[in-house]
Design an enzyme around this catalytic site. Structure first.
Site, mmCIF file in Angstrom:
data_model
loop_
_atom_site.group_PDB
_atom_site.id
_atom_site.type_symbol
_atom_site.label_atom_id
_atom_site.label_comp_id
_atom_site.label_asym_id
_atom_site.label_seq_id
_atom_site.Cartn_x
_atom_site.Cartn_y
_atom_site.Cartn_z
ATOM 1 N N HIS A 89 7.839 12.505 -4.304
ATOM 2 C CA HIS A 89 8.672 12.608 -3.099
ATOM 3 C C HIS A 89 10.071 12.020 -3.282
ATOM 4 C CE1 HIS A 89 5.472 13.989 -0.261
ATOM 5 N NE2 HIS A 89 4.752 13.581 -1.286
ATOM 6 N N ASP A 173 2.879 12.597 3.392
ATOM 7 C CA ASP A 173 1.511 12.403 2.874
ATOM 8 C C ASP A 173 0.839 11.371 3.769
ATOM 9 O OD1 ASP A 173 2.002 14.096 0.811
ATOM 10 O OD2 ASP A 173 1.933 12.598 -0.784
ATOM 11 N N ASP A 205 0.044 17.759 5.705
ATOM 12 C CA ASP A 205 -0.361 17.491 4.320
ATOM 13 C C ASP A 205 -1.681 18.213 4.016
ATOM 14 O OD1 ASP A 205 -1.125 16.310 1.924
ATOM 15 O OD2 ASP A 205 -1.376 14.292 2.764
ATOM 16 N N HIS A 244 0.654 1.586 -6.141
ATOM 17 C CA HIS A 244 -0.484 1.430 -5.232
ATOM 18 C C HIS A 244 -0.676 -0.042 -4.883
ATOM 19 C CE1 HIS A 244 -3.826 2.408 -2.941
ATOM 20 N NE2 HIS A 244 -4.333 3.386 -3.659
ATOM 21 N N HIS A 373 -12.101 4.206 -6.267
ATOM 22 C CA HIS A 373 -10.886 4.904 -5.830
ATOM 23 C C HIS A 373 -11.180 5.684 -4.561
ATOM 24 C CE1 HIS A 373 -7.219 7.148 -5.616
ATOM 25 N NE2 HIS A 373 -7.913 8.253 -5.518
ATOM 26 N N VAL A 374 -10.233 5.656 -3.623
ATOM 27 C CA VAL A 374 -10.284 6.615 -2.518
ATOM 28 C C VAL A 374 -8.950 7.334 -2.473
ATOM 29 C CG1 VAL A 374 -11.911 5.277 -1.129
ATOM 30 C CG2 VAL A 374 -9.463 4.978 -0.762
ATOM 31 N N SER A 375 -8.982 8.529 -1.941
ATOM 32 C CA SER A 375 -7.771 9.345 -1.899
ATOM 33 C C SER A 375 -6.783 8.796 -0.880
ATOM 34 C CB SER A 375 -8.162 10.777 -1.527
ATOM 35 O OG SER A 375 -6.994 11.521 -1.304
ATOM 36 N N HIS A 377 -5.088 10.915 0.953
ATOM 37 C CA HIS A 377 -4.796 12.076 1.808
ATOM 38 C C HIS A 377 -5.928 12.356 2.791
ATOM 39 C CE1 HIS A 377 -1.393 13.144 -0.799
ATOM 40 N NE2 HIS A 377 -2.163 12.676 -1.764
#
Length: 561
Positions: A89, A173, A205, A244, A373-375, A377
């Site tokens: 972005h 996002d 998104d 992150h 991990h998590v997304s 989105h």
């Protein structure tokens, strides 16, 4: 659902009471997100990102949106609004500012800090406008209202754009984590309030639109990360995106609880975490972070390294560790925690890194074998909630490959948005919002612009085709000494081959083919060196294909004797 037609032409003149929306990137791909809004002769740019190259684009560093459509109107751009600080972005901003340096760059505190430090490397000092959620700002004929959204980087914003043509809501996002680590919720009350006012175009998104249900909350990763820190016998090496912040906060907390010290490895990780800490987004307990030298003196069970490279990028720290090309030597007793997603197209590179690490004796914990991990989105369940809250008049799914856009469009229709008001567009497709209706009205050029070392836009598809050929088929150079009077070879040709499997006798049978081509040229009175080179090149190319089923790049060099 309206799809773009392949034979769309240039769009018509824009009426004064209409708004034009053109995505120059981000539709049909994950990356290089950039949308241009046009109203009353003025432009507003939302996001300007890069796309990372795939295996069939050798030698390319990053891929930019094509600024061609707006290049002769750069003075009409009121602002570049950045929804959040991820590369896909913000990565293209330096290249747009090189064309006009004083375009105001608008974003939240962390986003502006990330882009400002990036621009420093390009020796650009931007004009910045810091905004936060619940703020309104006027940029020419565009009134922008900013709303908080959560994502896998702090400080994400959605933007509502009001013009005489209507109200657009662009989510950026986002996801709807109900338990975000920083307690900053996606502003669903704001979405609903805009819905009451009447959203004429909802741009949502699509990245996870084909994933059913709801995206897991970030806090649910806590137990899996804690378990790694509780059970790992030796060093822990964590790889994550360098942006992150929340995931790295979880790692710092777990390290402190486990009595470990932490060092950041890799330029982007050190830089971004420094910024996040200085601005208060990352809470670093006193004495927890040490530099690498100090860490080497500690016993393995006290060590945590945080590095980049979770996407298998060849130059990033983790890939280099897997290839034994890094000062940090992975071995028995090490635990590697890969706390990030698989970006589509990168799977092979990531598995190669995982295999490399395991081979050296490491225990690798990744999203395939643990909940680490998590997304970032929204999944289908969250998107459906948004459509029901906002009740938009028209929908334009953004940010995603074609399958994601299509899945998102189907969700909109399932909540009651009329199918003819849901638009699936591609990069360059022109969507005009006029009198409450959004319609496709044309198409503009929006191809890939390749950045290759110091050149921007110099590399073409033809160059990439040559590179793929060189990589797959090799190259053969033929040096010919030709007698200027007779047109015949003055001595046997020299063959130099690279990447083309050959021995001393391989090219003997092609000599008569070359002699025949030269004889043909002499009979037609062709003596010009460049024409002879073309003839010989074609003859040798045909011969290598007939005999070897290979099409190397053939470079003939004719020298007059």
């Amino acid at each position: 659902m309206s799809h773009p037609h392949p034979d769309l032409g240039q769009p018509p003149r824009l009426p004064d009471d209409a708004l034009r929306v053109v995505a120059l990137g981000g539709l049909g791909e994950i990356g290089r997100n950039m949308t241009v809004f046009e109203h009353r002769g003025k432009l507003l740019v939302v996001d300007c990102g890069v796309l990372f190259p795939e295996e069939h684009q050798p030698g390319v560093d990053v891929i930019l949106p094509d600024f061609g459509w707006i290049r002769d109107r750069l003075d009409k751009i009121e602002a570049i609004v950045l929804t959040h600080g991820h590369e896909d972005h913000i990565g293209g901003v330096p290249y747009l500012l090189k064309e006009r340096g004083d375009i105001p760059v608008v974003g939240s505190k962390l986003t502006l800090a990330f882009i400002t430090s990036k621009l420093k490397e390009h020796r650009i000092k931007p004009v910045t406008v810091e905004v936060k959620e619940d703020e309104k700002r006027q940029f020419g004929p565009f009134e922008c209202e900013f709303l908080a959204v959560n994502h896998s980087i702090p400080d994400g914003l959605a933007v509502a754009i009001r013009t005489k043509a209507g109200l657009v809501l662009h989510t950026g996002d986002f996801k709807m984590d109900q338990f975000p680590l920083d307690r900053r919720l996606t502003d669903l009350r704001g979405f609903a309030r805009l819905g009451e006012e009447g959203v004429d175009l909802f741009m949502t998104d699509s990245t996870n639109a084909d994933v059913p249900g709801f995206t897991t909350a970030e806090k649910d990763l806590g137990p899996a990360i804690d378990a790694v820190f509780r059970t790992a016998p030796g060093r822990i090496i964590v790889s994550s995106f360098a942006s992150h912040v929340h995931r790295i906060q979880q790692v710092l907390d777990a390290a402190k609880a486990g009595g470990r010290k932490v060092a950041f490895v890799g330029r982007s990780m050190v830089r971004n975490m420094g910024i996040a800490r200085d601005l208060g987004y990352l809470n670093v307990p006193k004495g927890l972070i040490v530099d690498l030298k100090e860490l080497e003196q500690l016993p393995d069970r006290k060590v945590t390294l945080v590095c980049t490279g979770s996407q298998g990028e060849p130059m990033a720290a983790l890939s280099r560790m897997a290839n034994r090309d890094h000062m940090i030597r992975i071995g028995e007793g090490d635990t590697v925690l890969m706390a990030s997603s698989l970006i589509p197209g990168n799977e092979n590179a990531i598995y190669a890194v995982i295999n490399g690490l395991i081979r050296w004796g490491a225990n690798v914990v990744h999203k395939g074998n643990a909940k680490v991990h998590v997304s970032g989105h929204a999944s289908a369940g969250e998107l459906v909630y948004c459509y029901n809250l906002v009740e938009p008049r028209n929908v334009l799914p953004v940010h995603g490959e074609f399958r994601h856009l299509k899945a998102n469009a189907a969700l909109a229709v399932s909540t009651g948005v009329p199918a003819d008001r849901v638009i699936i567009a591609e990069d360059g497709v022109v969507v005009d919002l006029h009198k409450g209706r959004a319609r496709i009205t044309g198409k503009v050029e929006a191809g890939y612009v390749y950045v290759d070392a110091m050149t921007v836009g110099g590399v073409t598809e033809a160059n990439l085709k040559d590179r793929r050929t060189l990589g797959e088929e090799g190259v053969v150079t033929v040096v010919l000494l030709v007698d200027a009077h007779t047109g015949k070879l003055a001595e046997p040709p020299d063959f130099l081959a690279r990447g083309f499997v050959h021995d001393d006798t391989t090219f003997k049978p092609v000599i008569p083919v070359i002699e025949e081509a030269l004889a043909r040229a002499a009979s037609e009175a062709i003596g010009d060196a460049s024409q002879l080179e073309q003839l010989v090149g074609r003859a040798v190319g045909n011969w290598t294909y007939r005999h070897w089923r290979r099409r190397p790049v053939v470079i003939p060099v004719v020298i007059d004797a």
